[in-house]
Design a protein around this motif. Structure first.
Motif, PDB file in Angstrom:
ATOM      1  N   CYS A 155      -7.771   8.650   2.042  1.00  0.00           N
ATOM      2  CA  CYS A 155      -7.157   8.698   3.372  1.00  0.00           C
ATOM      3  C   CYS A 155      -6.724   7.299   3.798  1.00  0.00           C
ATOM      4  O   CYS A 155      -5.631   7.119   4.317  1.00  0.00           O
ATOM      5  N   THR A 156      -7.552   6.313   3.583  1.00  0.00           N
ATOM      6  CA  THR A 156      -7.229   4.936   3.940  1.00  0.00           C
ATOM      7  C   THR A 156      -6.021   4.466   3.144  1.00  0.00           C
ATOM      8  O   THR A 156      -5.166   3.759   3.636  1.00  0.00           O
ATOM      9  N   ALA A 157      -5.942   4.881   1.908  1.00  0.00           N
ATOM     10  CA  ALA A 157      -4.854   4.452   1.043  1.00  0.00           C
ATOM     11  C   ALA A 157      -3.577   5.226   1.320  1.00  0.00           C
ATOM     12  O   ALA A 157      -2.544   4.927   0.747  1.00  0.00           O
ATOM     13  N   GLY A 158      -3.623   6.212   2.179  1.00  0.00           N
ATOM     14  CA  GLY A 158      -2.445   7.013   2.472  1.00  0.00           C
ATOM     15  C   GLY A 158      -2.077   7.948   1.336  1.00  0.00           C
ATOM     16  O   GLY A 158      -0.926   8.296   1.167  1.00  0.00           O
ATOM     17  N   LEU A 159      -3.074   8.387   0.568  1.00  0.00           N
ATOM     18  CA  LEU A 159      -2.814   9.186  -0.622  1.00  0.00           C
ATOM     19  C   LEU A 159      -3.303  10.620  -0.482  1.00  0.00           C
ATOM     20  O   LEU A 159      -3.602  11.259  -1.465  1.00  0.00           O
ATOM     21  N   ARG A 160      -3.416  11.116   0.695  1.00  0.00           N
ATOM     22  CA  ARG A 160      -3.903  12.485   0.888  1.00  0.00           C
ATOM     23  C   ARG A 160      -3.073  13.475   0.168  1.00  0.00           C
ATOM     24  O   ARG A 160      -1.911  13.491   0.129  1.00  0.00           O
ATOM     25  N   ARG A 202       0.794  -1.227   0.000  1.00  0.00           N
ATOM     26  CA  ARG A 202       0.000   0.000   0.000  1.00  0.00           C
ATOM     27  C   ARG A 202       0.824   1.274   0.000  1.00  0.00           C
ATOM     28  O   ARG A 202       0.326   2.324  -0.370  1.00  0.00           O
ATOM     29  N   THR A 203       2.092   1.218   0.411  1.00  0.00           N
ATOM     30  CA  THR A 203       2.912   2.428   0.421  1.00  0.00           C
ATOM     31  C   THR A 203       3.829   2.518  -0.796  1.00  0.00           C
ATOM     32  O   THR A 203       4.558   3.501  -0.946  1.00  0.00           O
ATOM     33  N   ALA A 204       3.805   1.523  -1.647  1.00  0.00           N
ATOM     34  CA  ALA A 204       4.643   1.528  -2.847  1.00  0.00           C
ATOM     35  C   ALA A 204       4.081   2.507  -3.878  1.00  0.00           C
ATOM     36  O   ALA A 204       2.876   2.780  -3.901  1.00  0.00           O
ATOM     37  N   PRO A 205       4.950   3.047  -4.731  1.00  0.00           N
ATOM     38  CA  PRO A 205       4.464   3.931  -5.798  1.00  0.00           C
ATOM     39  C   PRO A 205       3.430   3.191  -6.667  1.00  0.00           C
ATOM     40  O   PRO A 205       3.638   2.036  -7.033  1.00  0.00           O
ATOM     41  N   GLY A 206       2.339   3.847  -6.948  1.00  0.00           N
ATOM     42  CA  GLY A 206       1.295   3.249  -7.771  1.00  0.00           C
ATOM     43  C   GLY A 206       0.421   2.241  -7.042  1.00  0.00           C
ATOM     44  O   GLY A 206      -0.372   1.534  -7.664  1.00  0.00           O
ATOM     45  N   HIS A 239      -2.146   2.641  -5.316  1.00  0.00           N
ATOM     46  CA  HIS A 239      -3.576   2.907  -5.429  1.00  0.00           C
ATOM     47  C   HIS A 239      -4.197   2.125  -6.588  1.00  0.00           C
ATOM     48  O   HIS A 239      -5.351   1.709  -6.510  1.00  0.00           O
ATOM     49  N   VAL A 240      -3.427   1.865  -7.630  1.00  0.00           N
ATOM     50  CA  VAL A 240      -3.943   1.084  -8.764  1.00  0.00           C
ATOM     51  C   VAL A 240      -4.195  -0.349  -8.315  1.00  0.00           C
ATOM     52  O   VAL A 240      -5.246  -0.926  -8.595  1.00  0.00           O
ATOM     53  N   ALA A 241      -3.233  -0.924  -7.594  1.00  0.00           N
ATOM     54  CA  ALA A 241      -3.391  -2.294  -7.085  1.00  0.00           C
ATOM     55  C   ALA A 241      -4.585  -2.375  -6.136  1.00  0.00           C
ATOM     56  O   ALA A 241      -5.338  -3.352  -6.158  1.00  0.00           O
ATOM     57  N   MET A 242      -4.755  -1.348  -5.310  1.00  0.00           N
ATOM     58  CA  MET A 242      -5.871  -1.331  -4.363  1.00  0.00           C
ATOM     59  C   MET A 242      -7.204  -1.276  -5.096  1.00  0.00           C
ATOM     60  O   MET A 242      -8.150  -1.980  -4.729  1.00  0.00           O
ATOM     61  N   GLU A 243      -7.281  -0.452  -6.120  1.00  0.00           N
ATOM     62  CA  GLU A 243      -8.521  -0.356  -6.897  1.00  0.00           C
ATOM     63  C   GLU A 243      -8.824  -1.672  -7.609  1.00  0.00           C
ATOM     64  O   GLU A 243      -9.977  -2.107  -7.664  1.00  0.00           O
ATOM     65  N   GLU A 244      -7.794  -2.297  -8.169  1.00  0.00           N
ATOM     66  CA  GLU A 244      -7.988  -3.567  -8.864  1.00  0.00           C
ATOM     67  C   GLU A 244      -8.426  -4.665  -7.905  1.00  0.00           C
ATOM     68  O   GLU A 244      -9.221  -5.521  -8.256  1.00  0.00           O
ATOM     69  N   MET A 245      -7.904  -4.654  -6.696  1.00  0.00           N
ATOM     70  CA  MET A 245      -8.308  -5.648  -5.698  1.00  0.00           C
ATOM     71  C   MET A 245      -9.745  -5.398  -5.245  1.00  0.00           C
ATOM     72  O   MET A 245     -10.534  -6.316  -5.081  1.00  0.00           O
TER      73      MET A 245
END
Length: 69
Positions: free
Chosen positions: A64-69, A41-45, A47-53
Motif C-alpha cells: 500500500c505504501t509503495a502504491g502497488l495495490r 516510486r511511481t515508475a515501472p519496477g 518496487h525493486v528499487a524500494m526493496e533494494e533501498m
C-alpha cells in the motif's frame, strides 16, 4: 518526560519501533536514500528499487505504501 535537544520528542518514552524511526529520520544517509527512492516510486519496477533501498536499513515497504495495490 525527558526531551532530546529541544526537538520535542521524549526519546526515553518511545518503544523500539518509535526509537528506530526517530534514529532513521535523523540519519542523513538514510534521508538521502529515502528521498532518492521516493522520487521514482511511481515508475515501472519502482518496487525493486524500494526493496533494494530498504534492505540495508532493515526495513520493508508495504504494498500500500509503495502504491502497488
Amino acid at each position: 518526560m525527558a526531551q532530546d535537544s529541544g526537538q520535542g520528542t521524549g526519546l526515553r518514552d518511545l518503544d523500539f519501533a518509535g526509537f528506530a524511526q526517530e534514529f532513521l529520520r535523523r540519519n542523513p544517509a538514510y534521508v538521502r536514500d529515502y528521498q532518492k527512492v521516493m522520487r521514482v516510486r511511481t515508475a515501472p519496477g519502482a518496487h525493486v528499487a524500494m526493496e533494494e533501498m530498504a534492505h540495508p536499513w532493515g526495513l520493508s515497504f508495504s504494498l500500500c505504501t509503495a502504491g502497488l495495490r
